[in-house]
Design an enzyme around this catalytic site. Sequence first.
Site: not given
Length: 253
Positions: A105-107
């Site tokens: 999951l991105d930042y």
Amino acid sequence: MPQERLQKIIAAAGIASRRKAEELIASGHVQVNGTTVTELGSKADPEVDHIRVNGKLLKGEQRHTYILLNKPKGYVTTVSDPEKRPTVMDLVRGVKGRVYPIGRLDYASEGLLLLTNDGALANRLMKAASHVPKTYVVKVAGTPKEDALTKLRGGVSIATDDGKRVRTGPASVKIIKVAANPWYEVTLIEGRNRQIRRMFEAVGHHVEKIKRVRYGPLTLDVPPGEYRSLTLKEIERLKSATKGTGEKRRHDA
């Protein structure tokens, strides 16, 4: 014990996913009986051969651990970060044994993230072809028109990290909260990096928030920043989800 492929042995020992193990082999970080091995087809017997990864002796198959984490935004989904940002590993320091995230999951994204040291399962889940559905709740800037939603459901052309363009597979897109900046429930059966953000950008809308709430048979049920172990039943259902789709796809082919 019969010989097995090196990447499978490394994954079973909980060192890395099978894909990452292949990278370690190809880059010369694996030795068998004192000889550096770079050929991906190489095999060994973990009960007889001395296998070293980055100079450390492999200790054999590790007891598998399966963790469901509610990732808050502001954490990187990697084992370590060269920019020294917080990683999801900071949130699971109490877990015995070495685990690593399945996919990412991105930042700025939140929600359900799986971590394990089961390299075989991680490898199956990270393949887009596994077709395990993943569901997200998404807040969008502005209200997409119905024809834009129809395009998202049927598939749109998006850019990949390497600059190429791909067409996304069919997706389920349902409105769950009508507002100036509405919320949608989006279910995908593939998992490209930043896919949902790029899908909505392709129809002219910026994604403000994104949270994964389901992954195959699993539902997010812990507070942000916390985690729990999967039950034996959940592990079996997750494994069955990958095997079932693989068998169906082979049959359809």
